[in-house]
Each structure stands twice: as structure tokens, then as C-alpha cells.
Write an enzyme that holds these catalytic residues in place. Structure first.
Site, PDB file in Angstrom:
ATOM      1  N   LYS A   1       0.125   6.313 -44.279  1.00 45.95           N
ATOM      2  CA  LYS A   1       0.978   7.439 -44.685  1.00 45.95           C
ATOM      3  C   LYS A   1       0.786   7.795 -46.161  1.00 45.95           C
ATOM      4  O   LYS A   1       0.985   8.935 -46.551  1.00 45.95           O
ATOM      5  CB  LYS A   1       2.445   7.121 -44.403  1.00 45.95           C
TER       6      LYS A   1
ATOM      7  N   ARG B   1      17.746  -1.453 -45.481  1.00 48.76           N
ATOM      8  CA  ARG B   1      17.219  -0.230 -44.894  1.00 48.76           C
ATOM      9  C   ARG B   1      17.364  -0.417 -43.395  1.00 48.76           C
ATOM     10  O   ARG B   1      18.470  -0.689 -42.934  1.00 48.76           O
ATOM     11  CB  ARG B   1      15.785   0.046 -45.369  1.00 48.76           C
TER      12      ARG B   1
HETATM   13  C1  PLP Z   1       5.585   2.306 -45.678  1.00 48.53           C
HETATM   14  C2  PLP Z   1       5.871   1.117 -44.860  1.00 48.53           C
HETATM   15  C3  PLP Z   1       5.027  -0.009 -44.946  1.00 48.53           C
HETATM   16  C4  PLP Z   1       3.892  -0.116 -45.918  1.00 48.53           C
HETATM   17  O1  PLP Z   1       4.382  -0.323 -47.217  1.00 48.53           O
HETATM   18  P1  PLP Z   1       3.410  -0.629 -48.439  1.00 48.53           P
HETATM   19  O2  PLP Z   1       4.317  -0.999 -49.528  1.00 48.53           O
HETATM   20  O3  PLP Z   1       2.665   0.634 -48.699  1.00 48.53           O
HETATM   21  O4  PLP Z   1       2.495  -1.718 -48.044  1.00 48.53           O
HETATM   22  C5  PLP Z   1       5.307  -1.070 -44.085  1.00 48.53           C
HETATM   23  N1  PLP Z   1       6.339  -1.042 -43.228  1.00 48.53           N
HETATM   24  C6  PLP Z   1       7.161   0.011 -43.149  1.00 48.53           C
HETATM   25  C7  PLP Z   1       8.315  -0.030 -42.192  1.00 48.53           C
HETATM   26  C8  PLP Z   1       6.971   1.118 -43.958  1.00 48.53           C
HETATM   27  O5  PLP Z   1       7.804   2.166 -43.872  1.00 48.53           O
END
Ligand code: PLP
Length: 367
Positions: free
Chosen positions: A41, A136
Site C-alpha cells: 500500500k 487499533r
Molecule cells: C500497513 C500495515 C502493515 C505494514 O506496516 P509497515 O509498518 O509498513 O510494515 C501491516 N499490517 C497492517 C494491518 C497494516 O495496516
């Protein structure tokens, strides 16, 4: 999808450096039998870059946005597609269509998704999220988590319980530590006792969990991580956490390039009655006299927050800007930039995320 290379702003993505970061992290995760889900993303799942992940042996790619998972499928990127934002009820038909697996934390959503899959005659894999204090997403009560797992396992025939996961270091800034992940393993083992079988995944978080892979403190049963930033930007652990011995991870896979549109000597304090700026806030201005400054043709609309742009040119600092302008202090630059020059910036996660998603920002892949 190069959006034209002589256009600025330009996000330059070095696929070789990306590949090297990926290979370095995958090797270290593999030695502990940890599977990496590549979180795409951050660069809007641009297929050229996503392809590097599958070339490096990453089996599943993950995004918070269904549009990006759909685009991966459309571009023919062969992978398992994982939705990592717990889904809205309104998007469940699309979840069933474009995602193979998703993260979940509401029984109501699980039941509705099961009904959607039943109608389609398909199955969908789910990871139930446990909230360990970051506040969260995730089940807060262990009992509720186990009850939901039991219902998925025995009643929701079109869902397959693939594992238990957690998210740390986001809203609550709670550090991912071996203690926190032992709590996750304990929750997962409670689920396993209830359903009478071993789970495929215990998903121990994101880039902020990687340090435990590197120093060998990751609890043994954690076997899945969802990694975005740590591969793409690789700054959080090295810069914010101050973890050394990670110099095999390049922090310059991405470069944001913008063109200078004005260079003039100007006062550093605004001249005239001060009201509010274009974002309705009341900043303060330090009077440093007349200084040489430049404007680059890039703004908040392109990167979210221009103060998060870090110029690579020595002596250059960002002093402010607007949706479309970035004002730079260049007094201490030698040589002083000229109109038409290109300035290179380091990206952070936020600026990469905005820039990669923006039509007005060209993207160029180099290797
Ligand atoms: C965005 C996201 C990740 C990845 O996070 P990074 O810090 O970019 O490695 C992993 N798990 C969830 C649920 C996320 O929303």
C-alpha cells in the site's frame, strides 16, 4: 506504468535496491521459518514494483485497499492477495471477489462475509486480530476472540480460519516486543486448544516487529509478518529505533525529484499583518533577515506534508509551503540552485504513499 519521465514531480523507484532489501529481509525471516507478506500500500501497489516481490519469492501481497488488490490481479501479478484493513460491510462482495485472505475483528462482519461467499460458492481465509494494547483493530477480550474463532471454525463454512494476528506501533505507539508477541502466541494457543488443531499463521505485526527477527528474540511460534516500510524505506528501525547493523538495508530505494520554479533573496519574516495561513493555522515565523530561498513545484497535494520532505542537497532545508509549493532555504547551499534545477528528496512512508498515488506525480522505475 511510467507516467512520462521528463515530467516533475517525479517519484523514482530503484527496483534493484528494492530487490536487495527484499532479499536481505526474506533470507533473515526464512531462517526463522517466518513467512513475509509484502505490504504494497505504501507505493500504491504499482505493478512493476509489486512484481519484484513475487520475483523474490514472496507468495502473498497485502494492501489496505481493495482497488490496489484488484489492480494487482488486473496486472497479472501472480500472488495471494491479502486485505489488511478490516473490511467495511459495504465492501464485502468485493472482498470475496479480489482478496484471498483478510484480517478480521468483528463477528458481524465475519457472518456477513460468510454469507457473501456462500452465495458465490467460494471460500475465503481469515486472520482474526487480537488487540494487545495498541488500540487499533482487534478483539480486546480473549473470550470473545476464542468464541469468534470457534464460530468461524465450526459454523461459517465458507470461511477458513488461517490464523491469529496483531498490530502494534500504530495508534497507541506500543512497541512490538518479545513480551507482547508472547501474549499473542498465548491467545493463539487458547484458540488452538478450543478448535483442536494448529493454526497455520501467528502473524506478529509489521516492520516494527522485524528487529526481533534480526536479534533472534522473536517468539518461536510467530511465523508470519506483514512488512511494508521496512523493505521500502527502511528508516523506522535504523533511524527512529536506532538499531545498528542494518546497513544491508538501503534507505534510498525511492527518490522524489522536483523542479525549482523560483530563486530569490527574500525576508524570512512575512511583511504585513499576519492572519492565518492557507491551511487555517497560525504558524510562527523566525526572523533570520534576508535569505536566499527557492520554490520547488511540489506541494502538500503531492506528498501530504511538505515538512516531511528531506532534501538530499547539503545546506538545503524546507521552510514551508502550500498545496502546490515547497519553499526551501538555500542560503547555505553551494552552489546555489537555479531555476530549472532538479532537487532530490528522501521519502518517508507518508510522502511515498501520497506521491505514488498521485496522477500529477510521474513515476519512473530504474534498475
Ligand atoms: C500497513 C500495515 C502493515 C505494514 O506496516 P509497515 O509498518 O509498513 O510494515 C501491516 N499490517 C497492517 C494491518 C497494516 O495496516
Amino acid at each position: 506504468m511510467n507516467r512520462g519521465t521528463a515530467r516533475y514531480p517525479l517519484l523514482e523507484i530503484d527496483l534493484d535496491k528494492l530487490k536487495a532489501n527484499l532479499a536481505a529481509l526474506i533470507e533473515r525471516c526464512q531462517s526463522l521459518s517466518v513467512e513475509v507478506a509484502g505490504v504494497v500500500k505504501g507505493f500504491s501497489a504499482l505493478p512493476e514494483a509489486a512484481g519484484v516481490y513475487t520475483e523474490c519469492g514472496v507468495r502473498s501481497l497485502a494492501s489496505s485497499r481493495l482497488s490496489q488488490l484488484r489492480a494487482l490481479r488486473g496486472a497479472g501479478v501472480a500472488c495471494e492477495r491479502v486485505l489488511i484493513r478490516i473490511p467495511m460491510l459495504s465492501e464485502l462482495p468485493e472482498v470475496a471477489e479480489v482478496a484471498d485472505m483478510s484480517l478480521q475483528s468483528e463477528l458481524e462482519t465475519l457472518r456477513a462475509l460468510n454469507a457473501v461467499c456462500a452465495k458465490r460458492g467460494t471460500r475465503h481465509r481469515v486472520i482474526l486480530m487480537a488487540d494487545l494494547g495498541d488500540l487499533r483493530e482487534g478483539f480486546w477480550s480473549r473470550e470473545e476472540l476464542v468464541d469468534a474463532a470457534l464460530e468461524v471454525e465450526y459454523k461459517l463454512d465458507h470461511l477458513e480460519l488461517a490464523g491469529i494476528g496483531t498490530n502494534l506501533g500504530c495508534y497507541g505507539s506500543v512497541a512490538a516486543t518479545p513480551e507482547k508477541l508472547r501474549e499473542l502466541v498465548s491467545a493463539a494457543e487458547a484458540v488452538e486448544r478450543a478448535i483442536g488443531r494448529e493454526l497455520q499463521y501467528i502473524s506478529g505485526g509489521a516492520s516494527t516487529s522485524v528487529h526481533m527477527v534480526l536479534d533472534g528474540t522473536l517468539p518461536a511460534r510467530v511465523n508470519h509478518l506483514r512488512i511494508g516500510e521496512g523493505i521500502l524505506v527502511a528508516k523506522d528501525l535504523q533511524v527512529d529505533w536506532g538499531i545498528h547493523d542494518m546497513d544491508y538495508l538501503r534507505m534510498d530505494c525511492m527518490t522524489l525529484r522536483a523542479q525549482i520554479v523560483e530563486v530569490k533573496d527574500k525576508p524570512t519574516h512575512p511583511v504585513g499583518p499576519i492572519m492565518v495561513d492557507c491551511f487555517c493555522s497560525r504558524p510562527t515565523y523566525e526572523d533570520r533577515g534576508i535569505r536566499r530561498r527557492a520554490i520547488a513545484g511540489i506541494g502538500r497535494a503531492d506528498v501530504g506534508d511538505i515538512m516531511m520532505l528531506h532534501p538530499r542537497t547539503p545546506g538545503m532545508t524546507v521552510v514551508g509551503g502550500s498545496s502546490d509549493h515547497c519553499i526551501l532555504d538555500v542560503e547555505d547551499c553551494d552552489p546555489c540552485p537555479q531555476v530549472g534545477d532538479i532537487v532530490d528528496f528522501d521519502v518517508i512512508y507518508l510522502t511515498m504513499l501520497y506521491a505514488s498515488a498521485r496522477e500529477d506525480v510521474a513515476v519512473k522505475f530504474v534498475d
